[in-house]
Design an enzyme around this catalytic site. Structure first.
Site, PDB file in Angstrom:
ATOM      1  N   CYS A 153       1.021  -1.329  -0.156  1.00  0.00           N
ATOM      2  CA  CYS A 153       0.053   0.095  -0.066  1.00  0.00           C
ATOM      3  C   CYS A 153       0.821   1.335   0.048  1.00  0.00           C
ATOM      4  CB  CYS A 153      -0.985  -0.030   1.271  1.00  0.00           C
ATOM      5  SG  CYS A 153      -0.092  -0.605   2.743  1.00  0.00           S
ATOM      6  N   HIS A 261      -3.176   6.424   3.979  1.00  0.00           N
ATOM      7  CA  HIS A 261      -1.614   6.455   4.019  1.00  0.00           C
ATOM      8  C   HIS A 261      -1.057   7.685   3.502  1.00  0.00           C
ATOM      9  CE1 HIS A 261      -1.573   2.243   5.718  1.00  0.00           C
ATOM     10  NE2 HIS A 261      -0.687   1.983   4.706  1.00  0.00           N
TER      11      HIS A 261
END
Lengths: 355, 355
Positions: A153, A261
């Site tokens: 990710c 994120h």
């Protein structure tokens, strides 16, 4: 975002094969392994949002979910247990169940010509397995392989933002510091976060220290000075960008954010960088959205990214003469960082194959 | 930490002047301006902890605290309002009340030979005002000036950690991404954080977006692409290290942490770096504590730093051949990043001056 947008992106010319391909293709038999996990659940949600052409959907989990039913966007589904003596007949399987399942089941499916899109790190460094962010290296899907790997990710967030800049200015190296959410650690991470907020037991936390009111500069274990997560960012970025020796310095840090994120990136380029051109390239790159007017509070944040499929880029500024550019990126780690990227890979593969 | 430790640090040889100076000196008349703020309160706490030689203590705040009393570690103190027609007679004043008060009051005190240690950014870039982290550039205190500036909290964290490495390997440039706590924004920041946790009103938040469950890549305003906080880190680091052209790339980010700033730093050096030597230098540098065994969860975090006066360094690793070093630093932004550093400056000044 409607289906065609998500497949074509903003710059249709880069996806010219669509003109020669019928879309949607005929519906296929789809499986999800690890459906009770956080990415498994997000896959169901996104397959529904994208109206993915499904003929038959089967969902799998570990033995502790045996004989249970899952309330999904596709109705109530029986949760099945994988059995090596009866490998399910599927056209396409999403695996989001960790490296052990990937190792034991990836080739079982692939040998039966089931397309495998695996979310774990197991196949990412295998030379035979394309590692793909569709907007970045879609051509790596032109493979006769059946196994495809979905990147980490944090890697997706970083490389998606750097690709348009690399194409124009030629990346020489980059330094990154990440701000990674607890959902990157799966349901256990989310539960630990929620338990800490409510003041209940911390027994099952996957984090080495309290995460609420704290930041933790170590993700994934490792016997070395570099964490597993940092190693992934380095090796995967190099593979996806086809720059096997690209110098990368990265520090991966967990922050008390539920989902989303973010990364502070400082990159160096071989060619002189024009700031306006850089912003223009970012703004028009498929899947990227430029938010860059910080004095009016317009910059990417994980809260803004959560629930979307975009990679948001902002705080773009020149440094190191004109050979450097710093930027800030946020994206939803469960969507563009995981399930959405996997579904994009599937969409592209469907366009390339006959079933 | 006892008083002598805090003054002498670990490496007594670097503080040889102590041998020629009587310590403690005779008690002095001390003032704190901005005593109702978060740093003002921390100053009282640390002056007490350090047994600072106080003959008379007077505390000042804005008009809204007129006629109030403060329950302090030194007993109940009347809060006074500064009046330009009656400038208080003090030997030493800590100012922690922002740039406007620094501008209007700094020279009023200095003209009366009151030593001023100002926490705001107002004097930091003035060539006449020494900007000091005592472990780093104590010799800049050898000045005939009366006004001294305390650096920005993020700057202190970064420069304190880099100094021993610079001394040995010669800094060429560095890149930093910060993880700054809400108390860096003062009591308003703390109140906004606590209000958001308890779900109450966000009206008076100093942050441009929700901070709980979020990270915000913009601290202090600015009309330019670089934030005020980032400009401070760049200009102050250069001044303190006497490296006026040092290339610095920094991204300053607010994170949902109550107290404790952390920074991911990647530095480049002119000389080849020996990793063991680097760790040894960090471990023995005054005020620095090395915590670097990440597989056993031993790394700095803001939770570990909170309430201490140390700068914690860990995650030390070589990169860029042997010319680069990445590290992770955490320190208490209210203590080493603010009040403790200011008290250290005062301690050093007392040793240098007669009252």
């Amino acid at each position: 975002m409607n289906k065609i947008d998500s497949v074509v992106g903003k710059d249709q010319s880069a996806f010219g094969f669509l003109r020669d391909t019928e879309y949607p293709v005929s519906p296929v038999r789809v499986g999800i392994v690890g459906v009770t996990g956080i990415v498994g659940g997000k896959l169901l949600e996104i397959l529904k949002e994208e109206s993915f052409p499904i003929k038959k959907l089967r969902v799998f989990a570990s033995a502790k979910s045996e004989s249970t039913f899952l309330d999904s966007p596709f109705g109530v589904l029986p949760v099945e247990i994988l059995n090596p003596r009866q490998v399910p007949e599927l056209d396409l399987v999403f695996m989001a169940a960790g490296t052990a399942i990937a190792r034991s089941w990836g080739w079982r499916f692939a040998r039966r010509k089931t397309l495998v899109i695996d979310k774990s790190s197991y196949f990412r460094d295998k030379s035979y397995a394309p590692l793909v962010i569709p907007e970045v290296n879609e051509s790596d899907l032109d493979s006769s392989q059946f196994i495809y790997a979905n990147p980490n990710c944090a890697t997706i967030t970083i490389v998606h933002a750097l690709k348009p800049l690399h194409d124009q200015f030629e990346l020489r190296s980059f330094t990154a510091a990440t701000y990674q959410s607890v959902s990157g650690a799966g349901l256990k991470g989310v539960q630990a976060y929620e338990n800490e907020i409510s003041g209940s037991s911390l027994d099952s936390s996957p984090f080495p220290e309290r995460i609420i009111g704290n930041v933790i500069p170590w993700i994934g274990d490792s016997d070395e000075a570099t964490s597993d997560e940092e190693k992934k960012v380095i090796s995967e970025s190099r593979k996806i960008l086809s720059l096997p020796r690209l110098p990368i310095r990265v520090t991966c840090v967990r922050v008390p954010v539920l989902t989303g994120h973010s990364v502070a990136i400082s990159a160096d380029f071989r060619r002189s960088v024009d700031l306006d051109k850089a912003k223009e390239l970012l703004a028009k790159f498929p899947g990227v959205e430029l938010i860059d007017n910080p004095h009016d509070s317009e910059f990417p944040t994980p809260l803004k990214a959560m629930g979307t499929n975009k990679t948001f880029v902002g705080r773009v500024r020149l440094d190191r003469g004109k050979r450097g550019l710093s930027l800030w990126v946020s994206s939803d780690n469960l969507r563009k960082g995981a399930a959405f990227n996997a579904v994009q890979i599937a969409q592209k593969l469907l366009q390339r194959r006959k079933f």
